[in-house]
Design an enzyme around this catalytic site. Structure first.
Site, PDB file in Angstrom:
ATOM      1  N   ASP A  32      34.669  23.279  34.509  1.00  0.00           N
ATOM      2  CA  ASP A  32      34.273  23.836  33.464  1.00  0.00           C
ATOM      3  C   ASP A  32      35.234  24.431  32.275  1.00  0.00           C
ATOM      4  O   ASP A  32      35.943  25.219  32.378  1.00  0.00           O
ATOM      5  CB  ASP A  32      33.593  24.864  33.201  1.00  0.00           C
ATOM      6  CG  ASP A  32      31.729  23.749  33.690  1.00  0.00           C
ATOM      7  OD1 ASP A  32      31.743  22.329  33.763  1.00  0.00           O
ATOM      8  OD2 ASP A  32      30.608  24.841  33.438  1.00  0.00           O
ATOM      9  N   ASP A  37      30.804  27.752  38.920  1.00  0.00           N
ATOM     10  CA  ASP A  37      31.664  26.716  38.884  1.00  0.00           C
ATOM     11  C   ASP A  37      32.555  26.811  40.022  1.00  0.00           C
ATOM     12  O   ASP A  37      33.261  27.823  40.345  1.00  0.00           O
ATOM     13  CB  ASP A  37      32.344  27.416  37.591  1.00  0.00           C
ATOM     14  CG  ASP A  37      31.196  26.877  36.734  1.00  0.00           C
ATOM     15  OD1 ASP A  37      30.258  26.109  36.399  1.00  0.00           O
ATOM     16  OD2 ASP A  37      31.143  27.726  35.149  1.00  0.00           O
ATOM     17  N   ASP A  93      26.899  25.134  39.708  1.00  0.00           N
ATOM     18  CA  ASP A  93      27.231  24.286  38.300  1.00  0.00           C
ATOM     19  C   ASP A  93      28.163  23.002  38.155  1.00  0.00           C
ATOM     20  O   ASP A  93      28.159  22.402  38.517  1.00  0.00           O
ATOM     21  CB  ASP A  93      26.710  24.936  37.127  1.00  0.00           C
ATOM     22  CG  ASP A  93      26.339  23.887  35.845  1.00  0.00           C
ATOM     23  OD1 ASP A  93      25.142  23.421  35.827  1.00  0.00           O
ATOM     24  OD2 ASP A  93      27.134  24.152  35.200  1.00  0.00           O
ATOM     25  N   ARG A 103      28.975  13.706  33.725  1.00  0.00           N
ATOM     26  CA  ARG A 103      30.062  14.491  32.974  1.00  0.00           C
ATOM     27  C   ARG A 103      32.041  14.256  34.112  1.00  0.00           C
ATOM     28  O   ARG A 103      31.857  15.065  34.622  1.00  0.00           O
ATOM     29  CB  ARG A 103      29.862  16.356  33.497  1.00  0.00           C
ATOM     30  CG  ARG A 103      28.622  16.833  32.104  1.00  0.00           C
ATOM     31  CD  ARG A 103      28.936  17.899  32.630  1.00  0.00           C
ATOM     32  NE  ARG A 103      27.275  18.160  31.957  1.00  0.00           N
ATOM     33  CZ  ARG A 103      27.366  19.831  31.936  1.00  0.00           C
ATOM     34  NH1 ARG A 103      28.025  20.651  32.891  1.00  0.00           N
ATOM     35  NH2 ARG A 103      26.128  19.817  31.359  1.00  0.00           N
TER      36      ARG A 103
END
Length: 663
Positions: free
Chosen positions: A191, A165, A187, A238
């Site tokens: 987050d 991340d 990823d 997202r």
């Protein structure tokens, strides 16, 4: 000076012992007395600058707010080890990231502890092959003005087997993510997970990514988040996705250039999932599939946005919430969002650059603000000192250059730094109220004083410095120096090192050697007050230069005014100081184009500690006033030589320094 005087001068206590009286004299003898030709120009306001102590808006500003490392030490890091060390420290830190830091091993996420600000210097700071993680319980964190990039692995678009991340929050609270450029992260770029609270995400760029910005991963409806003025460009999903957020406020965001591989479901813009309450305002969607959508269990209110070439779901139902019940904010028109976001999102040169630390706002004392300046500071930094009297000693070490110390009152007498240490307690250097060892330091609109009451003490030494400098390129503008003996010492680290000091539009008072040292020093357009010591023959000495013999430029006093209430013919212009008997310290002093009072002796230069004034380099040029008579004991500089003894000549050195040309 630490040597013994051949003759101690006794007199009644210094006039104006009460600080208010002294400051009144300073105001009365301001440069207005020199006439309009010498009046200081009006101050020009400086450019606005983003500060390390900026505060966030939105949800991160609530419930006590988010201040990051404000009030803690400021450090500059250029490698992973230093970043990791300070980010994990228990105490508050402002951590300035300079240059490109490549994380090892690949994908390394630096743990960040509470009470931290991590901020890129200018727009070139980068975290490559890694990122940051905030573990449960972490709070009060600001991360700003960085590029975080390149943990994606070629051919691994879905990132199923990696979890690198850019920034990850797990049960953290009070976090501000601002002006970050995220690119090619595998990823998630950002987050925000596991019931993190009071988060603001503003003015970031999310680029070239699949799973971009997710919020949630818990059945609890807890998170409160503000997402504004972000640019989502070349991303797939997202953007953000918000799962079970108590409140998600998205406004003035720009979504463009969406990546799509023909996926009819998982290519989308904003998604209000679970039981999220989402409000979207004045955003701009260009070429986006499913620009905003909501689960049947969620609520989504959309108003004022612009949609261009969009397809798929445009869900809006429920009442969600009213953000203005939580905080105030300003909406930009949706039509203006693309231009605004393109210009102002992502890293900015002005952030992490010029900085202002406020005393007492950010720090309780001047010294505390100096302590917060990073070692090796390479960015101009202002310490703005509010009006008041600060009874403290201040030391600016050589490791902290590029500081502007500025009083914020209307007059220099409004902001006073004063102490009362004599040389008896620590030597002449130790007596200084303020010491400046760093280069490139400027002081403006301030008064520096040493109010040691020598009349109330019987001590061997009476030196009590208001200011001592050893750094190079030091500027004093609109400042006052209050003291008696050895008020202002401008020196250098060693005899053969040339330091330069420029004093302009200022006031200096004292009685014995109260302007002294070996630095090349220019005093221009200033008032010098020679205090009376109550003697009818010798009231003191204005200068005591100790210029290195290899330096042609010592002290220049020009276009100034010397005033005194001492009896006529009782003051010396100076004497040659040879510290420790050093024969190579050969004073050079030129006083030119300056008003001299009747208090000045007709033979104004005198010997010192066995060294003759005639072996020094003492001259005058075109002075005026009752004390400017020309006698056989007053060497006058010729017009020809005077042309090479200018302010420019004294200050230029080898680097062309010219602070006198800035106005």
């Amino acid at each position: 000076m630490t040597h013994l005087r051949s003759k101690r001068l006794s007199r009644p206590g210094r006039p104006g012992t009460v600080l208010a009286v002294v400051l009144g004299l300073v105001a009365a003898l301001s440069l207005g007395a020199l006439g309009d030709a010498h009046a200081a120009p009006p101050a020009k306001p400086g450019p606005a600058a983003d500060r390390w102590t900026d505060r966030p808006h939105g949800f991160a500003s609530l419930a006590g707010g988010t201040t990051g490392g404000a009030g803690g030490k400021v450090v500059t890091v250029t490698d992973q080890a230093a970043l990791a060390k300070y980010a994990a420290a228990e105490e508050p830190y402002v951590i300035r990231v300079k240059g490109t830091l490549e994380m090892e091993p690949f994908g390394r996420e630096i743990p960040v502890a509470s009470d931290k600000t991590i901020i890129g210097v200018s727009d070139t700071a980068e975290i490559v092959h890694g990122g940051f993680t905030l573990d449960p319980g972490t709070h009060n964190v600001v991360i700003r003005n960085l590029t975080i990039r390149d943990t994606a692995v070629e051919g691994n678009w879905d990132c199923k087997d990696t979890d690198y991340d850019g920034i990850r929050l797990d049960t953290a609270h009070h976090v501000w993510i601002d002006h970050i450029r995220f690119s090619r992260i595998c990823d998630g770029q950002l987050d925000i997970r596991k019931d993190s609270e009071y988060v603001t995400v503003s003015y970031n760029q999310f680029t070239d990514n699949n799973k971009t910005f997710g919020i949630g991963w818990t059945p609890n409806v807890t998170t409160q988040i503000t997402v504004d003025h972000n640019w989502f460009r070349g991303t797939k999903q997202r953007n953000p996705s918000a799962d079970n957020c108590a409140y998600a406020h998205l406004y003035n965001n720009y979504l463009s250039g969406q990546l799509s591989d023909g996926d009819p479901v998982w290519t989308y813009g904003n998604w209000s999932r679970g039981r999220t309450k989402m409000v979207i305002e004045n955003s701009f969607y260009d070429g986006v599939q499913h620009p905003y959508q909501a689960d049947a269990t969620a609520e989504l209110v959309q108003r004022g946005s612009i949609l261009r070439n969009t397809t798929g779901r445009h869900d809006a139902w429920g009442t969600a919430f009213d953000p203005r019940q939580f905080y105030s904010y300003r909406l930009d028109p949706a039509a203006a969002v693309p231009a605004l976001v393109k210009r102002f999102s992502g890293p900015q040169r002005r952030i992490g650059g010029p900085v202002t630390l406020h005393v007492p706002g950010d720090h309780p004392t001047v010294q505390a603000a100096v302590d917060a300046v990073p070692e090796g500071n390479d960015t101009p930094l202002t310490i703005a000192v509010a009006p008041g009297t600060y009874r403290e000693k201040v030391f600016i070490p050589a490791s902290k250059p590029n500081i502007v110390l500025r009083g914020t009152g209307r007059d220099r007498s409004d902001t006073v730094i004063v102490f009362d240490t004599p040389a008896e307690y620590g030597g002449s250097t130790g007596s200084a109220t303020v010491r400046i060892a760093a280069n490139d330091v400027t002081a403006r609109n301030l008064t520096f004083g040493n109010d040691f009451d020598e009349a109330a003490h019987e001590l061997k030494g009476e030196q009590a410095l208001a200011m001592k400098t050893t750094g190079d390129r030091i500027v004093f503008e609109d400042t006052a120096f209050l003291g008696n003996q050895d008020t202002l010492m401008t020196d250098s680290p060693k005899l053969t090192t040339v330091s330069r000091v420029y004093v302009r539009d200022s006031y200096i008072e004292g009685d014995v050697d109260f302007v002294y040292g070996r630095a090349t020093t220019v005093i221009e357009r200033s008032v010098i007050r020679a205090l009376s010591r109550g003697s009818d023959s010798n009231n003191g000495y204005i200068t005591a230069a100790s210029t290195w013999k290899g330096n042609p430029y010592g002290f220049l006093i020009t276009r100034s005014k010397v005033v005194s209430d001492a009896p006529a013919g009782t003051y010396h212009l100076g004497r040659p100081w040879h510290p420790g008997g050093e024969p190579d310290a050969v004073a050079q002093v030129l006083i030119r184009d300056t008003l001299l009072p009747a208090a000045v002796k007709s033979s104004p230069w005198t010997d010192m500690s066995g060294f003759s004034w005639k072996d020094a380099r003492f001259t005058e040029h075109r002075n005026h006033g009752p004390g400017a008579t020309v006698t056989a004991d007053r060497p006058q500089m010729s017009d020809r030589d005077a042309r090479s003894h200018t302010v420019t000549a004294y200050l230029a050195g080898t680097d062309g320094w010219a602070p006198h040309t800035r106005h």
